[in-house]
Motif scaffolding. Structure first.
Motif, PDB file in Angstrom:
ATOM      1  N   GLN A  52       0.822  -1.212   0.000  1.00  8.99           N
ATOM      2  CA  GLN A  52       0.000   0.000   0.000  1.00  8.99           C
ATOM      3  C   GLN A  52       0.856   1.262   0.000  1.00  8.99           C
ATOM      4  O   GLN A  52       0.432   2.300  -0.493  1.00  8.99           O
ATOM      5  N   GLN A  53       2.049   1.166   0.568  1.00  7.15           N
ATOM      6  CA  GLN A  53       2.909   2.336   0.648  1.00  7.15           C
ATOM      7  C   GLN A  53       3.465   2.679  -0.724  1.00  7.15           C
ATOM      8  O   GLN A  53       3.958   1.819  -1.458  1.00  7.15           O
ATOM      9  N   ASN A  54       3.414   3.966  -1.067  1.00  5.62           N
ATOM     10  CA  ASN A  54       3.942   4.418  -2.340  1.00  5.62           C
ATOM     11  C   ASN A  54       5.464   4.371  -2.339  1.00  5.62           C
ATOM     12  O   ASN A  54       6.112   4.773  -1.377  1.00  5.62           O
ATOM     13  N   ALA A  55       6.037   3.894  -3.460  1.00  2.49           N
ATOM     14  CA  ALA A  55       7.484   3.803  -3.574  1.00  2.49           C
ATOM     15  C   ALA A  55       8.100   5.190  -3.748  1.00  2.49           C
ATOM     16  O   ALA A  55       7.491   6.091  -4.348  1.00  2.49           O
ATOM     17  N   THR A  56       9.314   5.328  -3.220  1.00  4.48           N
ATOM     18  CA  THR A  56      10.063   6.585  -3.331  1.00  4.48           C
ATOM     19  C   THR A  56      11.526   6.263  -3.590  1.00  4.48           C
ATOM     20  O   THR A  56      12.074   5.344  -2.983  1.00  4.48           O
ATOM     21  N   GLU A  57      12.113   6.998  -4.517  1.00  8.40           N
ATOM     22  CA  GLU A  57      13.541   6.896  -4.806  1.00  8.40           C
ATOM     23  C   GLU A  57      14.085   8.304  -4.976  1.00  8.40           C
ATOM     24  O   GLU A  57      13.988   8.901  -6.048  1.00  8.40           O
ATOM     25  N   ASN A  58      14.637   8.833  -3.920  1.00  8.36           N
ATOM     26  CA  ASN A  58      15.214  10.182  -3.936  1.00  8.36           C
ATOM     27  C   ASN A  58      14.156  11.191  -4.398  1.00  8.36           C
ATOM     28  O   ASN A  58      13.144  11.365  -3.725  1.00  8.36           O
ATOM     29  N   ARG A  59      14.368  11.849  -5.519  1.00 11.90           N
ATOM     30  CA  ARG A  59      13.427  12.880  -5.990  1.00 11.90           C
ATOM     31  C   ARG A  59      12.216  12.296  -6.726  1.00 11.90           C
ATOM     32  O   ARG A  59      11.321  13.051  -7.125  1.00 11.90           O
ATOM     33  N   PHE A  60      12.197  11.003  -6.901  1.00  9.91           N
ATOM     34  CA  PHE A  60      11.118  10.353  -7.641  1.00  9.91           C
ATOM     35  C   PHE A  60      10.184   9.620  -6.678  1.00  9.91           C
ATOM     36  O   PHE A  60      10.653   8.886  -5.800  1.00  9.91           O
ATOM     37  N   SER A  61       8.910   9.817  -6.850  1.00 15.51           N
ATOM     38  CA  SER A  61       7.934   9.107  -6.035  1.00 15.51           C
ATOM     39  C   SER A  61       6.724   8.798  -6.899  1.00 15.51           C
ATOM     40  O   SER A  61       6.524   9.399  -7.966  1.00 15.51           O
ATOM     41  N   VAL A  62       5.942   7.822  -6.437  1.00  9.90           N
ATOM     42  CA  VAL A  62       4.755   7.454  -7.192  1.00  9.90           C
ATOM     43  C   VAL A  62       3.523   7.661  -6.338  1.00  9.90           C
ATOM     44  O   VAL A  62       3.581   7.669  -5.110  1.00  9.90           O
ATOM     45  N   ASN A  63       2.406   7.828  -7.028  1.00 11.09           N
ATOM     46  CA  ASN A  63       1.091   7.824  -6.395  1.00 11.09           C
ATOM     47  C   ASN A  63       0.354   6.624  -6.980  1.00 11.09           C
ATOM     48  O   ASN A  63      -0.129   6.672  -8.123  1.00 11.09           O
ATOM     49  N   PHE A  64       0.311   5.554  -6.218  1.00 11.14           N
ATOM     50  CA  PHE A  64      -0.276   4.301  -6.664  1.00 11.14           C
ATOM     51  C   PHE A  64      -1.692   4.200  -6.109  1.00 11.14           C
ATOM     52  O   PHE A  64      -1.890   4.133  -4.883  1.00 11.14           O
ATOM     53  N   GLN A  65      -2.656   4.202  -6.989  1.00  9.70           N
ATOM     54  CA  GLN A  65      -4.058   4.080  -6.616  1.00  9.70           C
ATOM     55  C   GLN A  65      -4.592   2.791  -7.242  1.00  9.70           C
ATOM     56  O   GLN A  65      -4.995   2.778  -8.410  1.00  9.70           O
ATOM     57  N   LYS A  66      -4.573   1.712  -6.448  1.00 15.14           N
ATOM     58  CA  LYS A  66      -4.876   0.400  -7.006  1.00 15.14           C
ATOM     59  C   LYS A  66      -6.313   0.309  -7.504  1.00 15.14           C
ATOM     60  O   LYS A  66      -6.580  -0.248  -8.562  1.00 15.14           O
ATOM     61  N   ALA A  67      -7.245   0.824  -6.734  1.00 13.35           N
ATOM     62  CA  ALA A  67      -8.656   0.726  -7.117  1.00 13.35           C
ATOM     63  C   ALA A  67      -8.914   1.492  -8.419  1.00 13.35           C
ATOM     64  O   ALA A  67      -9.685   1.043  -9.275  1.00 13.35           O
ATOM     65  N   ALA A  68      -8.257   2.611  -8.571  1.00 16.33           N
ATOM     66  CA  ALA A  68      -8.424   3.423  -9.773  1.00 16.33           C
ATOM     67  C   ALA A  68      -7.513   2.967 -10.899  1.00 16.33           C
ATOM     68  O   ALA A  68      -7.605   3.475 -12.018  1.00 16.33           O
ATOM     69  N   LYS A  69      -6.618   2.028 -10.617  1.00 14.95           N
ATOM     70  CA  LYS A  69      -5.643   1.536 -11.587  1.00 14.95           C
ATOM     71  C   LYS A  69      -4.845   2.694 -12.179  1.00 14.95           C
ATOM     72  O   LYS A  69      -4.735   2.861 -13.402  1.00 14.95           O
ATOM     73  N   SER A  70      -4.290   3.461 -11.259  1.00  9.74           N
ATOM     74  CA  SER A  70      -3.523   4.642 -11.635  1.00  9.74           C
ATOM     75  C   SER A  70      -2.149   4.585 -10.982  1.00  9.74           C
ATOM     76  O   SER A  70      -2.020   4.146  -9.824  1.00  9.74           O
ATOM     77  N   PHE A  71      -1.152   5.047 -11.703  1.00  5.67           N
ATOM     78  CA  PHE A  71       0.240   4.935 -11.229  1.00  5.67           C
ATOM     79  C   PHE A  71       1.019   6.133 -11.761  1.00  5.67           C
ATOM     80  O   PHE A  71       1.693   6.049 -12.771  1.00  5.67           O
ATOM     81  N   SER A  72       0.951   7.242 -11.084  1.00  4.53           N
ATOM     82  CA  SER A  72       1.611   8.449 -11.577  1.00  4.53           C
ATOM     83  C   SER A  72       2.995   8.608 -10.957  1.00  4.53           C
ATOM     84  O   SER A  72       3.261   8.141  -9.850  1.00  4.53           O
TER      85      SER A  72
END
Lengths: 114, 117
Positions: free
Chosen positions: B56-76
């Motif tokens: 459930q936790q969004n991944a982060t790599e330094n200046r890059f991060s994601v917004n993972f919304q599984k129900a909406a099938k979105s991955f920004s």
């Protein structure tokens, strides 16, 4: 050098000629893949291999042939090149299992078919 | 069949600003991986960040991060403090877990990011 390499990096050929693109990886990864990259399509899978002597078709296999006699090599052959096969070709490799699997890509081969 | 859609062919951001690249996907699977790859002018495909669907936790790599919304099938993908070296084509990709017949990647069509000085 460790990693995944492709040769040649650039190739110009003529319609109807046979062309082979080479891919070599030093990690002993089980899986290897060939993708082609075209504008508007992203990368599309041509063929993949789960192990030596095991290959299978991907999304766009027509006109291509692969073989994998050794784990580290996965050549892609265009039997009779067509202009529609002008593209950038990427080879990739990855381990067999594991939830942290990552595919590693080669530097790509730009192929032009005249 | 699984599909990945990137609806922004091109984006632009000012240096030091933040930009978000969008990606949606379609799948009937509950367990999968999502990736963002960066392709600079050198053509090399570079893995930027990876997200496992069961986390459930969004991944982060330094200046890059994601917004993972599984129900909406979105991955920004969010890029903070944008740098000139971030200028590249960015591809969103999907993969099912290893152990099946294949662990191939399914790619979106890419977003070309320009960074303005």
């Amino acid at each position: 050098d460790a990693g995944i390499t492709q040769s040649p990096r650039y190739k110009i050929t003529e319609t109807g000629r046979q062309v082979t693109l080479m891919c070599h990886q030093t990690w002993s990864h089980s899986y290897m893949f060939w993708y082609r990259q075209d504008l508007g399509h992203g990368l599309r899978l041509i063929y993949y291999s789960a192990a030596a002597d095991i290959t299978d078709k991907g999304e766009v296999p027509d006109g291509y042939v692969v073989s994998r006699s050794k784990t580290e090599n996965f050549p892609l052959t265009l039997e009779s090149a067509t202009r529609s096969q002008t593209s950038v070709y990427f080879c990739a490799s990855g381990p067999l299992t594991g939830r942290t699997d990552t595919q590693y890509f080669g530097p790509g081969t730009r192929l032009t078919v005249l | 069949a699984q599909t990945v859609t990137q609806s922004q062919p091109e984006m632009s951001v000012q240096e030091a600003e933040t930009v978000t690249l969008s990606c949606t996907y379609d799948t009937s699977e509950s367990d999968y991986y999502l990736f963002w790859y960066k392709q600079p002018p050198s053509r090399q495909m570079i893995l930027v960040i990876r997200q496992e669907a069961y986390k459930q936790q969004n991944a982060t790599e330094n200046r890059f991060s994601v917004n993972f919304q599984k129900a909406a099938k979105s991955f920004s993908l969010k890029i903070s403090d944008s740098q000139l070296g971030d200028a590249a084509m960015y591809f969103c990709a999907y993969r099912t877990p290893a152990g099946g017949a294949t662990n191939k990647l399914i790619f979106g069509t890419g977003t070309l990011l320009a960074v303005q000085p």
